[in-house]
Scaffold this motif. Structure first.
Motif, PDB file in Angstrom:
ATOM      1  N   ALA A  71    -106.582  48.926 -20.677  1.00 43.67           N
ATOM      2  CA  ALA A  71    -106.280  50.256 -20.117  1.00 43.67           C
ATOM      3  C   ALA A  71    -105.581  51.137 -21.152  1.00 43.67           C
ATOM      4  N   VAL A 276    -101.291  49.452 -15.742  1.00 41.88           N
ATOM      5  CA  VAL A 276    -102.722  49.817 -15.675  1.00 41.88           C
ATOM      6  C   VAL A 276    -102.859  51.105 -14.854  1.00 41.88           C
ATOM      7  N   ASN A 280    -104.271  54.861 -15.980  1.00 40.98           N
ATOM      8  CA  ASN A 280    -105.409  55.470 -15.287  1.00 40.98           C
ATOM      9  C   ASN A 280    -105.086  56.825 -14.655  1.00 40.98           C
TER      10      ASN A 280
END
Ligand code: PLP
Length: 392
Positions: A71, A276, A280
């Motif tokens: 990520a 993560v 995002n």
């Protein structure tokens, strides 16, 4: 009892965290240490809770949970055109950028090596170099624009130079290193075969608009000699989570991973899972972050100007380094910082803690503004009483 090691004796306790302790004692508003007093994004909290509910409780892979490394690499590629990071070979997840920097120093410096550090500096860099057995070589950032003198920088490099520490956006000055400055560094680093350790923990907190922040890893000549240091701490308002990382060429990453393993084994596994979710977040999150910080900066800077402090408006990060000549003609930054916290109820950091020659910071203090607007307003009201307390 035997005395402490020469290394430990070579530096003092953190002044910034000391000011935080004093502030707590006096019920002050803490504009000393740079941590937010507002919530982190809800996506991070939800993901952290989910990770704990899912029993992500054991050691993650030492150099970082694979999903988190992937990520980070994806977010870097989305943010900076043309920057591709291999999460298998070029990333190491650490306990905050603090560990990232010392792991890089321990992994890539030998005793007797010289490390170029710009001053005023973020206070960890000196001890990081010393703990690695290296010798700090200081280069002054000159007021009012905190600029680099080319001749002084050239003079600081030589056959013993092994690394230069860059911090952009810069704490405590708010300086953003320009393409020209990084170009000069690239020339010198190639000439003397030198590493760049770049602390980019404020990469998204700046007032320059899109493209304002130039990572040294994207500068011609520095791609294969840069260790980029970053963390969740500032961008996502989670300084207490202690999750950071290094991005570096594979051979350097192998060395950093080994040092990291023996320093801390790894960063908190459930918080890497939450990382993560941080990676995002959409581009709008970062745009909103910069707008919110601009409002905070402007509010505090107006109050400081009113109270008689002088400064260059910071271009990035969330600090303002002030000249105190008008409010403290005696030029005693430590006494002024004490008076600010004990009599006014606002904690700041004495300027001398950012310089090796402490006299250079005697007419300076640093304020931090990662705070809610109401906190900054309350600090502004208190600062407005500064002139009155001076007359007493
Ligand atoms: N680097 C700089 C320039 C900072 O200003 C700070 C905190 O104030 C840190 C690193 C610490 O980062 P972390 O909390 O991720 O260890």
């Amino acid at each position: 009892m035997r005395s402490p090691s020469e290394k430990a004796a070579a530096f003092t306790e953190s002044v910034i965290r000391e000011m935080t302790r004093l502030c707590l004692e006096h019920g002050g508003i803490n504009l000393a240490q740079g941590f937010p007093d507002f919530a982190c994004p809800p996506e991070l909290k939800a993901a952290a809770k989910e990770a704990i509910d899912a029993d992500i409780n054991q050691y993650a892979v030492t150099w970082g949970a694979p999903a988190f490394r992937q990520a980070i690499a994806a977010k870097v590629a989305r943010t900076y055109e043309g920057w591709s990071v291999d999460p298998e070979r070029e990333l190491c997840v650490t306990c905050g950028s603090t560990e990232a920097m010392i792991a890089a120093c321990l992994a890539l410096l030998d005793p007797g090596d010289e490390v170029v550090i710009f001053e005023p500096w973020y206070e960890n860099y000196g001890p990081d170099a010393i703990l690695s057995g290296a010798i700090p070589r200081l280069v002054t950032l000159h007021e009012p624009e905190w600029s680099i003198d080319e001749a002084e920088l050239r003079d600081a490099f030589g056959p013993r130079t092994r690394a230069v520490i860059v911090n952009t956006p810069h704490n405590p000055t708010g300086k953003m290193f320009s393409a020209d400055e990084l170009g000069l560094l690239a020339e010198l680093c190639q000439q003397w075969d030198v590493w760049v350790f770049t602390d980019e923990i404020y990469e998204h907190i700046h007032y320059q608009g899109e493209g304002g922040h130039l990572p040294p890893a994207q500068v011609d000549g520095l791609q294969d000699r840069t260790v980029t240091i970053n963390a969740l701490s500032k961008t996502y308002a989670v300084t207490g989570w202690r999750v950071g990382w290094t991005i570096a060429p594979p051979e350097a990453t192998s060395a950093i991973r080994k040092v990291h393993d023996f320093l801390t084994v790894g960063a908190a596994a459930p918080l890497q899972a939450a990382g993560v979710a941080a990676m995002n977040l959409p581009a709008e999150y970062y745009a909103g972050l910069a707008v919110a910080y601009r409002e905070r900066r402007d509010l505090l800077c107006d109050a400081l100007r009113e109270a008689g402090f002088g400064f260059a408006l910071p271009d990035g990060a969330y600090y303002v380094m002030c000249d105190t000549s008008a409010v403290d003609p005696a030029g005693d930054d430590v006494a002024l910082a004490r008076r600010l916290v004990t009599e006014i109820g606002v904690a700041a950091v004495p300027g001398s803690s950012f310089y090796s020659d402490r006299s250079k910071g005697a007419s300076k203090v640093r304020f931090a503004f990662p705070k809610r607007l109401e906190t900054l307003r309350a600090a502004g009201e208190r600062l407005a009483t500064l002139a009155a307390t001076a007359d007493r």
